[in-house]
Design an enzyme around this catalytic site. Sequence first.
Site, PDB file in Angstrom:
ATOM      1  N   ASP A 190       0.829  -1.212   0.000  1.00 51.58           N
ATOM      2  CA  ASP A 190       0.000   0.000   0.000  1.00 51.58           C
ATOM      3  C   ASP A 190       0.863   1.263   0.000  1.00 51.58           C
ATOM      4  O   ASP A 190       2.052   1.227   0.324  1.00 51.58           O
ATOM      5  CB  ASP A 190      -0.895  -0.024   1.242  1.00 51.58           C
ATOM      6  N   GLU A 197     -14.026   1.231   0.477  1.00 52.08           N
ATOM      7  CA  GLU A 197     -13.400   1.797   1.675  1.00 52.08           C
ATOM      8  C   GLU A 197     -13.730   3.279   1.828  1.00 52.08           C
ATOM      9  O   GLU A 197     -13.756   3.814   2.944  1.00 52.08           O
ATOM     10  CB  GLU A 197     -11.894   1.609   1.615  1.00 52.08           C
TER      11      GLU A 197
END
Length: 672
Positions: A420, A475
């Site tokens: 990420d 998300e």
Amino acid sequence: MKKYKIIFLMFMVVFTATMAASTGYKLVSPDGRLVSEINVGDSLTFTLADERQSILSPSTLAMEWMDGTVWGAGMKVRKAQRLSVDETIPSPLYKKSEVRDRYNRLVLTTAAGFGVEFRMYDDGMAYRFLSSLSGERTVKNEKAVYRLSRNFETWAPYVRDRKKRKNATREQQFWNDMQNLYTYLPVQEFDGNNLLFTPILVNLEHGGKLCIAEADVEDYPGMYLATESSRPELRGVFAPYPKSVVQGGHNDLEHLVTSRHPYMAKVDAPRTFPWRTFIVTRRDGELIENDMVYRLAAPSRVADRSWIKPGKVAWEWWNDWGLYGVDFKAGINTETYKYYIDFASENGIEYVILDEGWAAKGKCDLFDVVPEIDLQAIIGHGKEKGVGIILWAGYLAMELNLEKVVSHYADMGVKGFKIDFLNRDDQEMIGFMYRTAEVCAAHKMLVDFHGCPKPTGMQRTYPNVINYEAVFGLEQLKWSKPDVDMVSYDVLLPYIRMVAGPMDYTQGAMRNSVKGGYFPNRSHPMSQGTRCHQLAEYVVFDSPLNMLCDSPSNYMREQECIGFISRIPTVWDETFVLDGIVGEYIAVARRKGDDWYIGILGDWDARELTVRLPDGCIGKRIEIFSDGVNAHRAAQDYRRTSGILEQNEMVVRLAPGGGWAARISDAGSGDF
């Protein structure tokens, strides 16, 4: 130089050209529908048209080098080669098991050691620069000026400045995660100071579409686009090569660029450059069926792919480790992850992810596991239960110890990494992605890139790169304002973002909201749209590694839904679109073996569709999840039915923000 296999050579014309005047070449698609006029003279230009309209007016290509050389300006063609190719590419980890690669090709080469390759497919065209030169050279800039034939309306995502600054500089825009909603405007009305990222979708006349994307971006920066208010054109923009960086960003897990060189890439040896692609469709559904990015990517460099296992993932971060009805305190601890593993095992879910928090925050050290986690015990429990473990990792923590981290956790039995906060796509970051893919492949580890550039085909070159984010996924509904419209986005992104490749959207919410009912909640998040909208996303969205975002405790209260989700494959033998209109609805059919799955998503308008199912389905058993009669008031309302199919056409009714999902199997199947 990258190689490709020519299956069938129809013809080849080779000639020498030394004239100073401009020279024109025509390239036509195999079916004769698309045509490009390529002109070589003071500048190198190409056009694109279909049988009904001009799409691109003369558009300029060039590569500018730091030594002052310009490829494409005053270009003298030494050799022109034409050939036709028709081959089949096996694609076992894709939305279809094989891809047809049929095109006409024109390669123009010069005595100066460079060339340009153009390919024309029935569904679009592509070009790339080629180099036969050896030794290190420095690319100052690549000129890509795409001139639309008129001021077409266009869907495009602006770069989202992560700190929400007004009038963000180019450097601030180069620091981004490629997650944004789409803006729909005539191309000249876009803000020319705010970069766009590909793919973008142009709404042509007569119902056609043009999708601009790129493929095979290796050892080179990705391309942004900028608009010009005075004329309908899109200009390529590239992040220069980083000169200096500092550690920072999210939990100090990023390299933030503090200065850049006056060039965009260093290259050496004979090589090819990225493909610029122009997909042209007659019906909207062709965008979802399109394979342009996949077929232009470099072939697989992983000889043995048998260990690469796609599947679904029980994920804890979105639901905030939200277990209830258990006799331990849920959170980032061994007991919680063992519980997730038990849930995954009982429901046929292949993986569990340990997202951010299993390693100490702020230390950029993936060997510093928090004391609440017994990682070896978790991995061992997963092995006993047949569930693989995937670990979240920040970009910089991987970069600093790549080989050591990968080999250590591979030896422990971890199956892959979710990496990420890359948040750049300059040449340096693209290089990291390819190095990571290679090292992980050597240790039989999967990679799921998050906070990353959009896919450009690496999933073909390194099939262990099994998914990417680069999407405004679910998300976002942990924190987005109530005016964010995710449902409308859901019926845009399959036609635009999904053209580039798979996406880790992270669907599966069991808390669902009608229009106006959504509000952000980080600990108890919800989706927009109906329950069946969430179920259908598992069929509609390409996602070989597919998350289940909600809590096991919520799923266990919804056994019909989790039972249906768990059976849906994540890679397919066949994919085609039954019906759809960009921004309104989409109906997708996918086959795995003898089973068909149908997924339909709608926008906020209630609608009724008549859908023709795939041939050969009559007499099979069908399981249907449809919006309930009160889904317009209570988004979780759904109806499950099953029976034997007696006809190939079905009437489907969608509630506002609705969905419809079905599985079609042999009548003897016993798991309905």
